[in-house]
Design an enzyme around this catalytic site. Structure first.
Site, PDB file in Angstrom:
ATOM      1  N   ARG A  82      11.387   0.520 -10.047  1.00  0.00           N
ATOM      2  CA  ARG A  82      10.545   0.369  -9.051  1.00  0.00           C
ATOM      3  C   ARG A  82      10.073   1.282  -8.049  1.00  0.00           C
ATOM      4  O   ARG A  82       9.150   1.694  -7.518  1.00  0.00           O
ATOM      5  CB  ARG A  82       9.988  -0.956  -9.077  1.00  0.00           C
ATOM      6  CG  ARG A  82       9.015  -1.733  -8.377  1.00  0.00           C
ATOM      7  CD  ARG A  82       9.427  -3.632  -8.035  1.00  0.00           C
ATOM      8  NE  ARG A  82       9.135  -3.949  -9.203  1.00  0.00           N
ATOM      9  CZ  ARG A  82       9.798  -5.471  -9.268  1.00  0.00           C
ATOM     10  NH1 ARG A  82      10.290  -5.924  -8.393  1.00  0.00           N
ATOM     11  NH2 ARG A  82       9.646  -6.084 -10.412  1.00  0.00           N
ATOM     12  N   GLY A  83      11.334   1.657  -7.520  1.00  0.00           N
ATOM     13  CA  GLY A  83      11.224   2.075  -6.433  1.00  0.00           C
ATOM     14  C   GLY A  83      10.543   3.443  -6.490  1.00  0.00           C
ATOM     15  O   GLY A  83       9.849   3.904  -6.725  1.00  0.00           O
TER      16      GLY A  83
END
Ligand SMILES: [Zn+2]
Length: 341
Positions: A279-280
């Site tokens: 996600r980062g």
């Protein structure tokens, strides 16, 4: 209507104002978390940005302010209306909805209108705050003090763009696309890491320590309060310019290219920082692309990536027992290493 302090009149706090602009350009970033002292103008900044953005076209009389141009995301009432002909359209301001602490789930998601149900037995849905926030901003002051299940719910709806209500024998869904802005003071309770990670960007604001900046903040606030109309007129050209830059950036965003070397660098940054999951990396890429669009570039450069690293990743760091330096310090160190290579 109350005059809103102009966005371009905000002194300093660039990390916060940039993050808000980036989130407005790329709503798929799932919001911004703003950490910092009280009285640093977090709520003012959100209201100011919403007021600066161009008015939107909405279906007249719709409780959700449906977008007539996006017929795939209409509420049931508008879809029904559309089968009988054209939808009536009016211009409206971008909404900013405050989510008060202690708001109940009913108030947030909406509930059965009890008066109507008791009076004549009709099951009528009373839209909640999520309905009002559709196509705008949902602002939560002190998000770290909000009950976890409400935060969970908000993040779910923010991610899906739809509010599904199934209760009291009702089952309905309506569009709810909004930019979630959470503000918090880290000294007043922590946010669970699972929730932190779901906010796209995380920025820090501080009371300015520079005397000249403090004086300018106070002077502008005082000028605004004494004569809001004159103050607003003074900043109108800057507001117009920024509005155009944001509108242009939105149009340019789908055409921005990302080279493989940028993806490699993003992966290296995330690996060096030990962020969980992908996600980062995805957020970093989207934020850097939105920044490139804002700066009228054709492609994402290492510099765009570098500048979005801290806001996209600082809240996703795993605690390292051997390194208890502040998240921002660790990000700075890794950025220096990866971009020096
Ligand atoms: Zn509608």
């Amino acid at each position: 209507m109350k005059t809103v302090f102009p966005f371009t009149a905000i002194v300093g706090q660039e990390e916060m104002t940039d993050a808000l602009v980036i989130a407005a350009i790329e709503p798929r970033l799932s919001g911004v978390l703003i950490f910092g002292d009280r009285g640093t103008g977090k709520s003012t900044a959100v209201r100011a940005l919403a007021a600066l953005l161009p008015d939107i076209s909405a279906v007249t009389g719709c409780a959700y302010g449906c977008d007539p141009a996006d017929t795939s995301a209409l509420c049931d009432a508008c879809r029904e209306k559309l089968t009988h002909g054209k939808l009536p359209i009016s211009k409206t301001k971008i909404p900013v909805v405050d989510l008060p602490l202690g708001a109940t789930e009913d108030r947030v998601v909406g509930a059965l209108n009890l008066e109507r149900a008791l009076a004549d037995g009709t099951k009528m849905f009373e839209p909640g705050l999520l309905a009002r926030a559709h196509r705008g901003f949902l602002y939560i002051d002190e998000v770290n003090l909000l009950e976890d299940h409400i935060v969970d719910l908000l993040l779910d709806v923010a991610a899906s763009g739809e509010n599904l209500v199934e209760r009291e024998g009702m089952s309905l869904k309506h569009p709810a696309r909004f930019v979630l802005i959470g503000s918090g003071n880290p000294e007043e309770g922590e946010l669970r890491p699972q929730l932190l990670d779901r906010f796209g960007l995380c920025v820090e604001v501080r009371t300015p320590t520079d005397i000249a900046a403090r004086i300018e903040v106070v002077r502008r606030r005082d000028d605004f309060d004494r004569d809001p109309a004159a103050f607003t007129a003074r900043f109108a050209p800057a507001e117009k310019k920024l509005r155009k830059r944001i509108t242009d950036a939105k149009a340019r965003l789908p055409h921005i290219t990302v080279a493989d070397e940028i993806l490699t660098q993003a992966a290296k940054l995330c690996m060096a920082l030990g962020t969980d999951g992908l996600r980062g990396e995805l957020t970093l890429l989207r934020a850097a692309r939105a920044l490139a669009a804002f700066e009228a570039a054709h492609e994402v450069t290492p510099d765009h990536l570098r500048r979005m690293t801290a806001p996209a990743l600082r809240h996703r760091l795993r605690r390292d027992p051997l390194d208890d330096s502040l998240a921002s310090t660790r990000v700075d160190r890794v950025v220096a290493e990866v971009f020096a290579a």
